[in-house]
Design a protein around this motif. Sequence first.
Motif, PDB file in Angstrom:
ATOM      1  N   ILE A  96       1.049  -1.065  -0.050  1.00  8.97           N
ATOM      2  CA  ILE A  96       0.186  -0.090   0.009  1.00  8.97           C
ATOM      3  C   ILE A  96       0.909   1.167  -0.028  1.00  8.97           C
ATOM      4  O   ILE A  96       1.485   1.804   0.915  1.00  8.97           O
ATOM      5  N   GLU A  97       1.114   1.760  -1.165  1.00  4.24           N
ATOM      6  CA  GLU A  97       2.022   3.078  -1.252  1.00  4.24           C
ATOM      7  C   GLU A  97       1.412   3.810  -2.399  1.00  4.24           C
ATOM      8  O   GLU A  97       1.232   3.309  -3.560  1.00  4.24           O
ATOM      9  N   ASP A  98       1.406   5.071  -2.297  1.00  2.84           N
ATOM     10  CA  ASP A  98       1.043   5.991  -3.266  1.00  2.84           C
ATOM     11  C   ASP A  98       1.750   6.389  -4.339  1.00  2.84           C
ATOM     12  O   ASP A  98       1.358   6.945  -5.714  1.00  2.84           O
ATOM     13  N   GLU A  99       3.126   6.249  -3.958  1.00  3.45           N
ATOM     14  CA  GLU A  99       4.113   7.072  -4.828  1.00  3.45           C
ATOM     15  C   GLU A  99       4.377   5.918  -5.842  1.00  3.45           C
ATOM     16  O   GLU A  99       4.820   4.484  -5.699  1.00  3.45           O
ATOM     17  N   GLN A 100       4.112   6.091  -7.332  1.00  2.92           N
ATOM     18  CA  GLN A 100       3.838   4.922  -8.227  1.00  2.92           C
ATOM     19  C   GLN A 100       5.324   4.305  -8.474  1.00  2.92           C
ATOM     20  O   GLN A 100       5.372   3.240  -8.376  1.00  2.92           O
TER      21      GLN A 100
ATOM     22  N   SER B 226       6.286   2.199  -5.534  1.00  2.00           N
ATOM     23  CA  SER B 226       5.227   1.008  -5.517  1.00  2.00           C
ATOM     24  C   SER B 226       5.527  -0.181  -6.542  1.00  2.00           C
ATOM     25  O   SER B 226       5.633  -1.318  -6.186  1.00  2.00           O
TER      26      SER B 226
ATOM     27  N   ARG C 100      -3.016   1.894  -4.225  1.00  2.00           N
ATOM     28  CA  ARG C 100      -2.387   3.276  -4.145  1.00  2.00           C
ATOM     29  C   ARG C 100      -3.092   4.304  -3.452  1.00  2.00           C
ATOM     30  O   ARG C 100      -2.401   5.455  -3.589  1.00  2.00           O
ATOM     31  N   ASP C 101      -4.106   4.090  -2.719  1.00  2.00           N
ATOM     32  CA  ASP C 101      -4.660   4.874  -1.528  1.00  2.00           C
ATOM     33  C   ASP C 101      -5.034   3.955  -0.506  1.00  2.00           C
ATOM     34  O   ASP C 101      -5.275   3.059  -0.563  1.00  2.00           O
TER      35      ASP C 101
ATOM     36  N   ASP D 214       2.509   2.118   3.566  1.00  8.77           N
ATOM     37  CA  ASP D 214       3.264   3.642   3.679  1.00  8.77           C
ATOM     38  C   ASP D 214       2.202   4.327   4.812  1.00  8.77           C
ATOM     39  O   ASP D 214       1.193   3.752   5.095  1.00  8.77           O
TER      40      ASP D 214
ATOM     41  N   LEU E 282      -0.792   8.593   3.168  1.00  7.45           N
ATOM     42  CA  LEU E 282      -1.614   7.882   1.923  1.00  7.45           C
ATOM     43  C   LEU E 282      -2.554   8.934   1.891  1.00  7.45           C
ATOM     44  O   LEU E 282      -3.350   9.520   2.652  1.00  7.45           O
ATOM     45  N   PRO E 283      -3.135   9.093   0.394  1.00  8.48           N
ATOM     46  CA  PRO E 283      -4.337   9.706   0.211  1.00  8.48           C
ATOM     47  C   PRO E 283      -5.682   8.950   0.823  1.00  8.48           C
ATOM     48  O   PRO E 283      -5.748   7.942   0.562  1.00  8.48           O
TER      49      PRO E 283
ATOM     50  N   ASP F 283      -4.872   7.470   6.105  1.00  6.65           N
ATOM     51  CA  ASP F 283      -3.277   7.330   6.638  1.00  6.65           C
ATOM     52  C   ASP F 283      -2.754   5.663   7.095  1.00  6.65           C
ATOM     53  O   ASP F 283      -3.808   5.131   7.410  1.00  6.65           O
TER      54      ASP F 283
END
Length: 223
Positions: free
Chosen positions: A6-10, A13, A31-32, A51, A54-55, A58
Amino acid sequence: MTVLVIEDEQLLSESLCELLRQHGFATEAARDGPSGLEFALTGVYDLIVLDVMLPGLDGFEIARRLRAKRVGTPILMLTARSGLDDRVEGLDAGADYYLPKPFEARELLACVNAILRRQGAQVDELSFSGTSLDLASAELVCGGRSVHLSAREFELARCLFSAGGRIVGKETLLVKVWGWESDAVDNNVEVYVGFLRKKLAAIGSGVKIKSQRSLGYHLEAGT
Ligand code: CA
């Protein structure tokens, strides 16, 4: 072994998933926050790499909600914040390990392996109603009789024995035993449940594998 990332930075990730796949893990990415929580709540993963920033929701909140719902999947929390308060909050929320960014690939792998080893080290056999599954030798044992299981039979048995008598969903079994990428269908599960039933009978075990209509399967104690 399947890891949920679970990580929003492409880029991060993608490189995490690639690294884990290179080392023999299956991966799934969210991704969110909300979709990560939704995936994680299925409880089908062996590890969650989470992460913090996160959008939507959190990482602390995701960890708290998972533990509140009794999802015990180990969590490795990643964050750029390395202050003591954040580390304590992460561990309080239910994370098992905390890795500050930036980290090196081998550092992450060492953490992942340490967490999974710790999980595995807690038990060397799973028992249910006088029958046990030896996790080292992949044998089912009952009253001095034993039978060896194939790799798929073993994974299936591990899922069912880990659940005690609780129902394990067909989806969960498909993912844990056959993996996300596979084309396996419900029918494959039924076939392997059939193999396991024969092996249980062969060692004189009274444990039954009951089917719950469309829901899944669970163990039932012998009478
Ligand atoms: Ca982030």
